[in-house]
Scaffold this motif. Structure first.
Motif, PDB file in Angstrom:
ATOM      1  N   UNK A   1      -6.792 -14.122   7.203  1.00  0.00           N
ATOM      2  CA  UNK A   1      -7.029 -12.988   6.323  1.00  0.00           C
ATOM      3  C   UNK A   1      -6.622 -13.415   4.913  1.00  0.00           C
ATOM      4  N   UNK A   2      -7.109 -12.724   3.907  1.00  0.00           N
ATOM      5  CA  UNK A   2      -6.767 -13.033   2.512  1.00  0.00           C
ATOM      6  C   UNK A   2      -5.841 -11.937   2.003  1.00  0.00           C
ATOM      7  N   UNK A   3      -4.728 -12.364   1.400  1.00  0.00           N
ATOM      8  CA  UNK A   3      -3.759 -11.408   0.883  1.00  0.00           C
ATOM      9  C   UNK A   3      -3.367 -11.762  -0.544  1.00  0.00           C
TER      10      UNK A   3
ATOM     11  N   UNK B   1       4.890  -5.741  -1.702  1.00  0.00           N
ATOM     12  CA  UNK B   1       4.420  -6.285  -0.421  1.00  0.00           C
ATOM     13  C   UNK B   1       3.156  -7.115  -0.649  1.00  0.00           C
ATOM     14  N   UNK B   2       2.825  -7.900   0.353  1.00  0.00           N
ATOM     15  CA  UNK B   2       1.527  -8.564   0.370  1.00  0.00           C
ATOM     16  C   UNK B   2       0.497  -7.536   0.803  1.00  0.00           C
ATOM     17  N   UNK B   3      -0.641  -7.514   0.123  1.00  0.00           N
ATOM     18  CA  UNK B   3      -1.705  -6.553   0.388  1.00  0.00           C
ATOM     19  C   UNK B   3      -2.940  -7.316   0.863  1.00  0.00           C
ATOM     20  N   UNK B   4      -3.592  -6.790   1.883  1.00  0.00           N
ATOM     21  CA  UNK B   4      -4.791  -7.436   2.422  1.00  0.00           C
ATOM     22  C   UNK B   4      -5.959  -7.227   1.455  1.00  0.00           C
ATOM     23  N   UNK B   5      -6.597  -8.324   1.093  1.00  0.00           N
ATOM     24  CA  UNK B   5      -7.814  -8.281   0.282  1.00  0.00           C
ATOM     25  C   UNK B   5      -9.014  -8.205   1.215  1.00  0.00           C
ATOM     26  N   UNK B   6      -9.020  -9.098   2.204  1.00  0.00           N
ATOM     27  CA  UNK B   6     -10.096  -9.097   3.191  1.00  0.00           C
ATOM     28  C   UNK B   6      -9.534  -9.550   4.528  1.00  0.00           C
TER      29      UNK B   6
ATOM     30  N   UNK C   1      -4.409 -16.528   4.026  1.00  0.00           N
ATOM     31  CA  UNK C   1      -4.647 -17.301   2.810  1.00  0.00           C
ATOM     32  C   UNK C   1      -4.024 -16.474   1.695  1.00  0.00           C
ATOM     33  N   UNK C   2      -3.017 -17.039   1.023  1.00  0.00           N
ATOM     34  CA  UNK C   2      -2.278 -16.318   0.001  1.00  0.00           C
ATOM     35  C   UNK C   2      -2.878 -16.581  -1.382  1.00  0.00           C
ATOM     36  N   UNK C   3      -3.327 -15.534  -2.036  1.00  0.00           N
ATOM     37  CA  UNK C   3      -3.793 -15.627  -3.423  1.00  0.00           C
ATOM     38  C   UNK C   3      -2.559 -15.380  -4.283  1.00  0.00           C
ATOM     39  N   UNK C   4      -1.971 -16.454  -4.757  1.00  0.00           N
ATOM     40  CA  UNK C   4      -0.711 -16.327  -5.475  1.00  0.00           C
ATOM     41  C   UNK C   4      -0.907 -15.995  -6.945  1.00  0.00           C
TER      42      UNK C   4
ATOM     43  N   UNK D   1     -12.170  -9.341  -9.369  1.00  0.00           N
ATOM     44  CA  UNK D   1     -12.063 -10.488  -8.460  1.00  0.00           C
ATOM     45  C   UNK D   1     -11.790 -10.035  -7.026  1.00  0.00           C
ATOM     46  N   UNK D   2     -10.927  -9.033  -6.869  1.00  0.00           N
ATOM     47  CA  UNK D   2     -10.633  -8.507  -5.532  1.00  0.00           C
ATOM     48  C   UNK D   2     -11.899  -7.922  -4.928  1.00  0.00           C
TER      49      UNK D   2
END
Length: 187
Positions: free
Chosen positions: A20-22, A30-35, A54-57, A64-65
């Motif tokens: 998943x992408x976060x 918190x980390x938030x789910x993008x997809x 997959x962490x989008x740092x 973009x989201x």
């Protein structure tokens, strides 16, 4: 819920095939789910304690989201034709792309994009029939080429009743006045 259970069973049997992408949210801390929200729910349903991510740092803009989410949704196999067309349109507007640029970005044929977008030119009642599976997307594309709404309705009814195949619709449309032929006559 049945689709999530099916995905959970698949994850139990084969593991998580795609991460998943976060992204990090300073607002929620918190980390938030993008997809990948469905995969995350299915993993929880399968009682997994961890999920591949997959962490989008780097900070991501709203655009973009949205682009990442749209691309992920477009790659789903169960996407309905009108949903796909609206997603194509949204992504084009978001990036100020034309159909060819979208096709290149998604690595799909440009004809798929143009045929899909043509469905949005149909009146709402035909779009609903396409979404309901009463009219095939390929047939609906052929109908979108017609100028006359009566011709469109006649062929849509035949298609919904199972009396008209995609190939027959294409032939019938060629025998009637299309938008392209009307443009040529106007010039």
């Amino acid at each position: 819920e049945a689709a999530i259970q099916s995905l959970a069973d698949n994850i139990k049997a084969k593991g998580q095939l795609h991460p998943i992408h976060v992204r990090w949210s300073d607002e929620t801390n918190h980390w938030v789910i993008i997809s990948g929200e469905r995969r995350w729910r299915a993993a929880r349903h399968a009682n997994l304690t961890t999920v591949d991510c997959f962490f989008h740092e780097q900070p991501l803009s709203t655009a973009q989201v949205l682009e990442l989410q749209l691309i992920e949704n477009l790659l789903r196999e169960d996407l309905r034709p009108i949903e796909e067309a609206k997603a194509f349109q949204s992504l084009m507007e978001l990036n100020q792309w034309n159909g060819k640029q979208l096709a290149e970005a998604l690595r799909i044929p440009a004809s798929k994009v143009s045929r899909s977008l043509a469905l949005l030119d149909l009146p709402a009642k035909f779009q609903h029939q396409v979404d309901a599976g009463q009219i095939a997307a390929r047939t609906a594309y052929e109908l979108s080429r017609l100028v006359n709404d009566d011709d469109r309705q006649e062929l849509a009814t035949q298609s919904a009743d199972g009396k008209l195949t995609n190939a027959q619709a294409a032939v019938a449309v060629r025998q009637k006045q299309t938008k392209r032929a009307a443009k040529a006559q106007a010039v």
